[in-house]
Design a protein around this motif. Structure first.
Motif, PDB file in Angstrom:
ATOM      1  N   ASN A 154      -1.132   8.090   7.452  1.00 36.79           N
ATOM      2  CA  ASN A 154      -0.920   8.433   8.748  1.00 36.79           C
ATOM      3  C   ASN A 154      -1.367   7.286   9.619  1.00 36.79           C
ATOM      4  O   ASN A 154      -0.890   7.137  10.902  1.00 36.79           O
ATOM      5  CB  ASN A 154      -1.947   9.664   8.893  1.00 36.79           C
ATOM      6  CG  ASN A 154      -1.401  11.052   8.242  1.00 36.79           C
ATOM      7  OD1 ASN A 154      -2.439  11.790   8.515  1.00 36.79           O
ATOM      8  ND2 ASN A 154      -0.372  11.008   7.605  1.00 36.79           N
ATOM      9  N   PRO A 156       1.106  -1.034   0.069  1.00 36.04           N
ATOM     10  CA  PRO A 156       0.119  -0.068  -0.211  1.00 36.04           C
ATOM     11  C   PRO A 156       0.755   1.423  -0.066  1.00 36.04           C
ATOM     12  O   PRO A 156       1.898   1.091   0.553  1.00 36.04           O
ATOM     13  CB  PRO A 156      -1.058  -0.142   1.062  1.00 36.04           C
ATOM     14  CG  PRO A 156      -0.368  -1.247   2.056  1.00 36.04           C
ATOM     15  CD  PRO A 156       0.777  -1.939   1.449  1.00 36.04           C
ATOM     16  N   ARG A 157       0.500   2.307  -0.857  1.00 38.38           N
ATOM     17  CA  ARG A 157       1.199   3.431  -0.620  1.00 38.38           C
ATOM     18  C   ARG A 157       0.324   4.594  -0.928  1.00 38.38           C
ATOM     19  O   ARG A 157      -0.864   4.742  -1.632  1.00 38.38           O
ATOM     20  CB  ARG A 157       2.260   3.429  -1.958  1.00 38.38           C
ATOM     21  CG  ARG A 157       2.958   4.883  -2.106  1.00 38.38           C
ATOM     22  CD  ARG A 157       3.950   4.694  -3.369  1.00 38.38           C
ATOM     23  NE  ARG A 157       4.518   5.900  -3.636  1.00 38.38           N
ATOM     24  CZ  ARG A 157       5.662   6.135  -3.718  1.00 38.38           C
ATOM     25  NH1 ARG A 157       6.578   5.264  -3.520  1.00 38.38           N
ATOM     26  NH2 ARG A 157       6.403   7.650  -3.697  1.00 38.38           N
ATOM     27  N   ALA A 202      -1.428   4.064   8.911  1.00 41.96           N
ATOM     28  CA  ALA A 202      -0.440   3.070   9.124  1.00 41.96           C
ATOM     29  C   ALA A 202       0.608   3.175   9.826  1.00 41.96           C
ATOM     30  O   ALA A 202       1.229   2.468  10.415  1.00 41.96           O
ATOM     31  CB  ALA A 202      -0.225   2.828   7.589  1.00 41.96           C
ATOM     32  N   VAL A 254       7.298   2.125   2.157  1.00 41.83           N
ATOM     33  CA  VAL A 254       6.447   1.739   0.840  1.00 41.83           C
ATOM     34  C   VAL A 254       7.671   1.029  -0.433  1.00 41.83           C
ATOM     35  O   VAL A 254       7.235   0.863  -1.407  1.00 41.83           O
ATOM     36  CB  VAL A 254       5.942   2.833  -0.133  1.00 41.83           C
ATOM     37  CG1 VAL A 254       4.802   3.105   0.995  1.00 41.83           C
ATOM     38  CG2 VAL A 254       6.915   3.733  -0.102  1.00 41.83           C
ATOM     39  N   SER A 273       1.191   8.947  -0.292  1.00 42.87           N
ATOM     40  CA  SER A 273       1.855   9.845  -0.774  1.00 42.87           C
ATOM     41  C   SER A 273       3.396   9.660  -1.011  1.00 42.87           C
ATOM     42  O   SER A 273       4.321  10.311  -1.553  1.00 42.87           O
ATOM     43  CB  SER A 273       1.770  11.302  -0.486  1.00 42.87           C
ATOM     44  OG  SER A 273       0.310  11.693  -0.611  1.00 42.87           O
TER      45      SER A 273
HETATM   46  C1  FAD Z   1       9.425  16.651   5.250  1.00 41.37           C
HETATM   47  C2  FAD Z   1       8.510  15.443   6.057  1.00 41.37           C
HETATM   48  C3  FAD Z   1       8.091  15.885   7.521  1.00 41.37           C
HETATM   49  C4  FAD Z   1       7.386  14.730   8.130  1.00 41.37           C
HETATM   50  N1  FAD Z   1       6.940  15.094   9.332  1.00 41.37           N
HETATM   51  C5  FAD Z   1       6.356  14.235   9.957  1.00 41.37           C
HETATM   52  C6  FAD Z   1       5.500  14.490  11.184  1.00 41.37           C
HETATM   53  O1  FAD Z   1       5.764  15.304  11.725  1.00 41.37           O
HETATM   54  N2  FAD Z   1       4.900  13.382  12.099  1.00 41.37           N
HETATM   55  C7  FAD Z   1       4.899  12.247  11.445  1.00 41.37           C
HETATM   56  O2  FAD Z   1       4.331  11.365  11.940  1.00 41.37           O
HETATM   57  N3  FAD Z   1       5.474  12.004  10.334  1.00 41.37           N
HETATM   58  C8  FAD Z   1       6.109  12.831   9.575  1.00 41.37           C
HETATM   59  N4  FAD Z   1       6.543  12.660   8.355  1.00 41.37           N
HETATM   60  C9  FAD Z   1       6.432  11.208   7.903  1.00 41.37           C
HETATM   61  C10 FAD Z   1       5.502  10.763   6.967  1.00 41.37           C
HETATM   62  O3  FAD Z   1       4.949  11.981   6.289  1.00 41.37           O
HETATM   63  C11 FAD Z   1       4.181  10.458   7.731  1.00 41.37           C
HETATM   64  O4  FAD Z   1       4.925   8.746   8.153  1.00 41.37           O
HETATM   65  C12 FAD Z   1       2.916   9.960   7.000  1.00 41.37           C
HETATM   66  O5  FAD Z   1       1.990   9.505   7.771  1.00 41.37           O
HETATM   67  C13 FAD Z   1       2.974   9.144   5.627  1.00 41.37           C
HETATM   68  O6  FAD Z   1       2.002   9.331   4.870  1.00 41.37           O
HETATM   69  P1  FAD Z   1       1.840   9.005   3.446  1.00 41.37           P
HETATM   70  O7  FAD Z   1       0.603   9.103   2.608  1.00 41.37           O
HETATM   71  O8  FAD Z   1       3.143   9.719   2.537  1.00 41.37           O
HETATM   72  O9  FAD Z   1       2.375   7.087   3.205  1.00 41.37           O
HETATM   73  P2  FAD Z   1       3.406   6.691   2.550  1.00 41.37           P
HETATM   74  O10 FAD Z   1       4.821   7.277   2.832  1.00 41.37           O
HETATM   75  O11 FAD Z   1       2.897   6.368   1.285  1.00 41.37           O
HETATM   76  O12 FAD Z   1       3.431   5.072   3.454  1.00 41.37           O
HETATM   77  C14 FAD Z   1       3.536   5.119   4.694  1.00 41.37           C
HETATM   78  C15 FAD Z   1       3.299   3.703   5.226  1.00 41.37           C
HETATM   79  O13 FAD Z   1       1.994   3.490   5.511  1.00 41.37           O
HETATM   80  C16 FAD Z   1       1.502   2.418   4.462  1.00 41.37           C
HETATM   81  N5  FAD Z   1       0.123   2.978   3.909  1.00 41.37           N
HETATM   82  C17 FAD Z   1       0.084   4.141   3.239  1.00 41.37           C
HETATM   83  N6  FAD Z   1      -1.317   4.166   2.553  1.00 41.37           N
HETATM   84  C18 FAD Z   1      -1.821   3.118   3.198  1.00 41.37           C
HETATM   85  C19 FAD Z   1      -3.247   2.809   3.206  1.00 41.37           C
HETATM   86  N7  FAD Z   1      -4.319   3.121   2.582  1.00 41.37           N
HETATM   87  N8  FAD Z   1      -3.528   1.388   3.792  1.00 41.37           N
HETATM   88  C20 FAD Z   1      -2.406   0.762   4.531  1.00 41.37           C
HETATM   89  N9  FAD Z   1      -1.264   1.082   4.482  1.00 41.37           N
HETATM   90  C21 FAD Z   1      -0.971   2.439   3.910  1.00 41.37           C
HETATM   91  C22 FAD Z   1       2.538   2.211   3.545  1.00 41.37           C
HETATM   92  O14 FAD Z   1       2.522   0.950   3.007  1.00 41.37           O
HETATM   93  C23 FAD Z   1       3.758   2.443   4.390  1.00 41.37           C
HETATM   94  O15 FAD Z   1       4.050   1.409   5.328  1.00 41.37           O
HETATM   95  C24 FAD Z   1       7.426  13.455   7.493  1.00 41.37           C
HETATM   96  C25 FAD Z   1       8.097  13.122   6.325  1.00 41.37           C
HETATM   97  C26 FAD Z   1       8.499  14.271   5.623  1.00 41.37           C
HETATM   98  C27 FAD Z   1       9.044  13.849   4.162  1.00 41.37           C
END
Ligand code: FAD
Length: 482
Positions: A149, A74-75, A151, A85, A77
């Motif tokens: 968030n 799953p992915r 996950a 991911v 953003s």
């Molecule tokens: C500049 C920056 C700042 C950040 N600041 C924070 C912060 O303040 N706090 C924080 O907690 N994190 C932070 N992060 C980390 C990240 O943004 C979080 O972990 C966020 O929740 C990931 O969301 P995403 O949609 O990008 O998921 P992805 O990166 O696409 O996936 C993250 C995980 O979730 C799983 N996943 C995604 N979508 C689903 C779904 N629909 N069902 C099941 N599993 C799924 C994926 O398999 C993977 O294991 C930051 C990252 C960056 C680059």
């Protein structure tokens, strides 16, 4: 094993027939976009990426992959900072970016039902005119999805007071790795208290290994009546850290309590021109919110605490615009790092708050030991550190030193009684540390739970568990020993 030949040529038309031709990505050059997330040290392209448009399409894709014994990843953003991911051994990435709608807002019950690919900040933007917000606000909130968030059980600057994702998710729809769709937790329109095991709670933070989350029922909260954002400017990280402990010890729980050290201040100032003094040792962003009555006396108390810790100055944001600029500087601090270095590795350890000064000293020594620069910007109120280890990926020796520096820092977090992840998850990055943090019995219990949801271990394989068939070792160990 990545797919080849006939297996591959059979799969693509079937995926296209489920999701539509344009929603299946399989050309090698296009797959490069999906070869990593924000943890860029390791890169592994998947065999294919599908972008389903609804839960039925997710179900059909999962059933197809089940029948062919393919890994599904799953992915959201792709902002994961732990390689969550990465398609370590090939497989099909299921991207939720098209499933990004807010389906329903129920102000009477303070709930919003959203698709898993909904961008975090869009929820608050949709409800703020009615005086509500969705509290978890990761610094990546302009990009990351609610599914991601869930996950990773994301936190953010305001989770010191409001809690993390698990405190704001009432229930969710999830497609299990065998293609069955289930609802975990509170149903839309249903009562909040439900009987039985808290499977919702178990699934939050499961890093995509239990199934694909497709819809999420969120709790909305009333926006605070008033808010004061302060900037404490300190000569040293020690003084700032000591002020953090004193604020909490005084019984004050600010909405946010964030620290930036000198290197970050300099990068952020160059990028966003706030007016930070470039020679300050550290700044604290301290935000109070709540009823207007009472905020002024707490503000005075915090100013006194900061001055007692030799704060050079404590500024109070004079307008909404100034507050927004302070938060822009904080939330986009990682982005400003591009001015200092081509690459960075973010660590996400946790230490007891009282040990922040020691931890900051250790990080400084680690920077010296490995001859690297390590700025810090972090959730000081939670003891959740984010050292950013700067390196240039073209210099293999620097890569090696950056990885080792990260390992030393995480090891120290464990030694200090803390943990290896505050919010970014384990992903592939920290699998080797799991057996340092947890006993074999703990890991076995976690694995049993995982296998209850995913007996074949096909859903986001090779993450989290040190016993995963292939783990972080595959490229990093090569880099370290090179
Ligand atoms: C500049 C920056 C700042 C950040 N600041 C924070 C912060 O303040 N706090 C924080 O907690 N994190 C932070 N992060 C980390 C990240 O943004 C979080 O972990 C966020 O929740 C990931 O969301 P995403 O949609 O990008 O998921 P992805 O990166 O696409 O996936 C993250 C995980 O979730 C799983 N996943 C995604 N979508 C689903 C779904 N629909 N069902 C099941 N599993 C799924 C994926 O398999 C993977 O294991 C930051 C990252 C960056 C680059």
């Amino acid at each position: 094993m990545p797919l080849s030949g006939k297996q591959f040529t059979d799969l693509i038309p079937q995926l296209q027939s489920i999701c539509g031709k344009t929603n299946v990505i399989y050309h090698a050059d296009e797959l490069r976009v999906y070869e990593c997330d924000a943890y860029t040290l390791e890169k592994m392209p998947p065999d294919a990426v599908v972008l389903p448009g609804n839960t039925s399409e997710v179900e059909a894709v999962i059933k197809l992959c089940r029948d062919r014994n393919l890994a599904i990843i799953p992915r959201g953003s792709g902002t994961s900072l732990s390689g969550g991911v990465l398609a370590v051994d090939g497989g099909v990435v299921i991207g939720l970016s098209r499933m990004n709608r807010i389906l329903d807002v129920d102000f009477r019950n303070r709930r919003a039902l959203v698709e898993a690919g909904c961008i975090n900040v869009h929820v608050t933007q949709a409800v703020q005119s009615e005086g509500y917000l969705y509290a978890p606000d990761p610094s990546s909130q302009f990009a990351c999805t609610i599914g991601g968030n869930v996950a990773t059980n994301s936190g953010g600057p305001h989770t010191l007071k409001y809690g993390v994702t698990t405190n704001h998710v009432l229930g969710m729809e999830m497609v299990l790795p065998d293609g069955e769709t289930v609802w975990l937790g509170t149903q839309p329109g249903g009562p909040e208290d439900i009987d039985g095991c808290d499977l919702r709670g178990a699934a939050i933070g499961s890093e995509g290994m239990f199934g694909i989350v497709t819809r999420v029922l969120l709790r909305l909260i009333k926006a605070p009546q008033s808010c004061k954002t302060m900037l404490g400017i300190f000569e040293s990280v020690d003084d700032a850290a000591s002020a953090v402990s004193d604020i909490i010890a005084a019984g004050i729980i600010p909405a946010a309590l964030e620290m930036m050290d000198q290197l970050i201040i300099q990068a952020v100032e160059e990028a966003y021109k706030f007016g930070f003094p470039l020679d300050a040792g550290a700044v604290l962003i301290i935000e109070l919110d709540g009823q207007t009555t009472g905020l002024s006396s707490l503000t005075d108390q915090i100013q006194d605490i900061c001055r007692n810790k030799q704060a050079r100055e404590v500024r109070i944001a004079a307008s909404k615009e100034e507050r927004a600029l302070i938060w822009k500087c904080r939330k986009r601090a990682f982005g400003a790092i591009g001015r200092l270095s081509p690459n960075y590795l973010t660590q996400d350890g946790v230490v007891p708050r009282s040990r922040i000064p020691e931890m900051m000293k250790f990080i400084k020594q680690t920077a010296e030991k490995y001859q690297l620069r390590i700025p810090n910007v972090f959730h000081a109120g939670d003891g959740n550190i984010h050292p950013l280890i700067l390196f240039d990926e073209k210099d293999k020796d620097q890569v090696k030193r950056a990885i080792q520096a990260g390992h030393d820092i995480l090891g120290k977090c464990i030694d200090f009684g803390g943990s290896i992840s505050g919010e970014h998850g384990i992903g592939v990055e920290k699998v080797d540390f799991m057996s340092r943090q947890f006993s074999p019995e703990d890991l076995e219990a976690m694995m049993k739970l995982r296998k209850t949801f995913d007996p074949d271990m096909r859903c986001n394989p090779d993450k989290c568990f040190p016993s995963a068939s292939r783990c972080i070792d595959f490229t990093l160990k090569k880099q370290i020993s090179a």
